[in-house]
Design an enzyme around this catalytic site. Structure first.
Site, PDB file in Angstrom:
ATOM      1  N   CYS A   2      -7.112 -56.342 -20.538  1.00 37.27           N
ATOM      2  CA  CYS A   2      -5.816 -56.012 -19.945  1.00 37.27           C
ATOM      3  C   CYS A   2      -4.650 -56.194 -20.887  1.00 37.27           C
ATOM      4  CB  CYS A   2      -5.586 -56.840 -18.690  1.00 37.27           C
ATOM      5  SG  CYS A   2      -5.629 -58.614 -18.994  1.00 37.27           S
ATOM      6  N   GLY A   3      -4.874 -56.546 -22.136  1.00 41.63           N
ATOM      7  CA  GLY A   3      -3.762 -56.662 -23.061  1.00 41.63           C
ATOM      8  C   GLY A   3      -2.910 -57.873 -22.789  1.00 41.63           C
TER       9      GLY A   3
END
Length: 291
Positions: free
Chosen positions: A115-116
């Site tokens: 998800c960064g």
């Protein structure tokens, strides 16, 4: 570095028949990014293109925007207590005179492969100010039929995915649909950073005449990365998030989701999409109609 994939023993069950065999898996290891010697972020990534990944990350954070602002990137020797180099720590050195922003205090600097920058302290901390508007003048114009052909071209270039089935991909295309660059990683945000970092190192930013295609969904962060790199068109094979659509609308980014076969949804920036009238579509057999 030969660490993109690893082999593991797996128990295989097919129609009740049981066997053991080695299986090829995509490698996932942490990468610590340091800025002028100070720890900045840790991301889980597939080893390879680490310097480009670090450079692209700093473009997304607004630290870098031109090749001349980057002095060099090196792996840190003595990364372990025993002095061994793990090739999992890189140090980015800025050119003299480039201001080092204090971004480490604004957010949790641990990122994940899925998800960064999930640990951003707030939405305001994510809304990095771009160095300028998307400068595609004259404006990029893309036919839906060209967009529809890009996922197959991206898939054809995914060499590691063929062996593992476990990687995301990001492809950079010209406005004519030519594949310019393709990067794979366990994290789609890492794959995009690798593309942008390579462009920075080659002096090609902003990427104002290009199309970015990502496997999976289009998150706010991916839209932000596209804007920071000056990319006018972002397309994804899956859904965008509401914040990605909001950011695209605010910045003038063309955002396309659910790009599958001959269908797609245009969520923002429809002015760059060449639409045919119902009469034109019937004459050429195309499925796209102007509203």
């Amino acid at each position: 570095m030969g660490r993109v994939t690893e082999r593991r023993r797996v128990l295989r069950i097919r129609d009740g028949a049981v066997s053991t065999r080695p299986d090829t898996l995509v490698a996932e290891e942490p990468l610590e990014i340091r800025l002028n010697g100070r720890p900045l972020a840790i991301t889980m990534r597939t080893p390879g293109d680490d310097f480009a990944l670090a450079a692209g990350f700093l473009v997304s954070e607004g630290v870098l925007g031109r090749a001349e602002e980057l002095a060099n990137i090196v792996y840190c020797a003595g990364a372990t207590a025993h002095g061994a180099n793990t090739y999992n720590v890189v140090d980015v050195r800025l050119a003299p005179g480039v201001v080092v922003p204090d971004i480490s205090l604004e957010r949790n600097v641990y990122t994940t492969s899925s998800c960064g920058l999930c640990g951003k302290a707030s939405l305001d901390a994510v809304r990095t100010t771009a160095r300028g508007p998307i400068a595609d003048t004259p404006q990029v114009r893309v036919d839906p039929a060209l967009l529809a052909a890009l996922p197959d071209r991206l898939r054809a270039g995914q060499r590691v995915f063929d062996r593992t089935g476990g990687l995301h991909a990001a492809g950079l295309f010209s406005e004519e649909g030519e594949l310019l660059d393709l990067r794979e990683d366990v994290g789609r945000h890492n794959a995009v950073d690798k593309l942008i970092g390579r462009a920075l190192q080659s002096g090609e930013l902003p990427l104002s005449r290009s199309i970015l295609l990502v496997s999976g969904r289009a998150s706010f962060e991916l839209a932000q990365k596209a804007v920071m790199a000056g990319i006018p068109v972002l397309a994804a094979v899956s859904a965008p998030s509401s914040l990605a659509v909001d950011l695209a609308t605010e910045t003038g980014l063309t955002l396309v989701g659910f790009l599958r076969g001959g269908s797609m949804n245009v969520y923002a920036g429809e002015q760059r999409i060449v639409l045919r009238t119902a009469t034109d579509s019937a004459s050429v057999g195309g499925p796209f109609e102007a509203p």
